[in-house]
Motif scaffolding. Sequence first.
Motif, PDB file in Angstrom:
ATOM      1  N   VAL A  44       5.228   6.949  26.883  1.00  0.00           N
ATOM      2  CA  VAL A  44       3.911   7.224  27.267  1.00  0.00           C
ATOM      3  C   VAL A  44       2.954   7.576  26.139  1.00  0.00           C
ATOM      4  N   GLN A  45       1.854   6.680  26.237  1.00  0.00           N
ATOM      5  CA  GLN A  45       0.735   6.905  25.037  1.00  0.00           C
ATOM      6  C   GLN A  45      -0.175   7.902  25.602  1.00  0.00           C
ATOM      7  N   THR A  46      -0.439   8.854  24.681  1.00  0.00           N
ATOM      8  CA  THR A  46      -1.566   9.946  25.266  1.00  0.00           C
ATOM      9  C   THR A  46      -2.331  10.281  24.034  1.00  0.00           C
ATOM     10  N   PHE A 106       8.831  16.067  31.930  1.00  0.00           N
ATOM     11  CA  PHE A 106       8.630  15.540  30.635  1.00  0.00           C
ATOM     12  C   PHE A 106      10.059  15.332  29.643  1.00  0.00           C
ATOM     13  N   VAL A 107      10.824  15.972  30.270  1.00  0.00           N
ATOM     14  CA  VAL A 107      12.093  16.189  29.104  1.00  0.00           C
ATOM     15  C   VAL A 107      12.726  14.753  29.198  1.00  0.00           C
ATOM     16  N   GLY A 108      13.037  14.438  28.036  1.00  0.00           N
ATOM     17  CA  GLY A 108      13.890  13.168  27.711  1.00  0.00           C
ATOM     18  C   GLY A 108      12.953  12.061  27.450  1.00  0.00           C
ATOM     19  N   ILE A 109      11.649  12.152  27.678  1.00  0.00           N
ATOM     20  CA  ILE A 109      10.667  10.879  27.727  1.00  0.00           C
ATOM     21  C   ILE A 109      10.009  10.901  26.265  1.00  0.00           C
ATOM     22  N   THR A 110       9.733   9.864  25.697  1.00  0.00           N
ATOM     23  CA  THR A 110       9.144   9.741  24.433  1.00  0.00           C
ATOM     24  C   THR A 110       7.647   9.516  24.530  1.00  0.00           C
ATOM     25  N   PHE A 111       6.878  10.385  23.752  1.00  0.00           N
ATOM     26  CA  PHE A 111       5.266  10.157  24.056  1.00  0.00           C
ATOM     27  C   PHE A 111       4.922   9.830  22.752  1.00  0.00           C
ATOM     28  N   ASN A 112       3.681   8.980  22.733  1.00  0.00           N
ATOM     29  CA  ASN A 112       2.852   8.958  21.498  1.00  0.00           C
ATOM     30  C   ASN A 112       1.758   9.585  21.514  1.00  0.00           C
ATOM     31  N   ILE A 113       1.653  10.488  20.850  1.00  0.00           N
ATOM     32  CA  ILE A 113       0.758  11.476  20.547  1.00  0.00           C
ATOM     33  C   ILE A 113      -0.348  11.067  19.413  1.00  0.00           C
ATOM     34  N   THR A 130       9.911  12.907  21.167  1.00  0.00           N
ATOM     35  CA  THR A 130      10.733  13.094  22.287  1.00  0.00           C
ATOM     36  C   THR A 130      10.764  14.427  22.778  1.00  0.00           C
ATOM     37  N   VAL A 131      10.533  14.697  24.042  1.00  0.00           N
ATOM     38  CA  VAL A 131      10.482  15.978  24.581  1.00  0.00           C
ATOM     39  C   VAL A 131      11.810  16.529  25.112  1.00  0.00           C
TER      40      VAL A 131
END
Length: 87
Positions: free
Chosen positions: A30-32, A43-50, A60-61
């Motif tokens: 998810v890009q944020t 959100f655990v286990g999800i990769t975010f582009n911050i 990666t949370v």
Amino acid sequence: MTRVKWKGPYVELKSLPNSNNISNKLKNTVQTITRNSEIVPSFVGITFNIHNGKTFLKLTVTEEMIGHKFGEFSPTRKKFSFKKNKN
């Protein structure tokens, strides 16, 4: 000053992963841009582009990050180091 408990944690609705979207399941990223959103247990286990102001950093949370904000894990400034003098 902390946020009032009855309001709950601040989470940008755009940053919530959409479970109905098939492409989101395949990418699992998810890009944020919102660095002030709080990390919640879903959100655990999800990769975010911050976004740090210049580029997007992958995060990666994990379970230890719950309750913290995204901005704590994406530094906005470079590490400073002195240059060595030529002799």
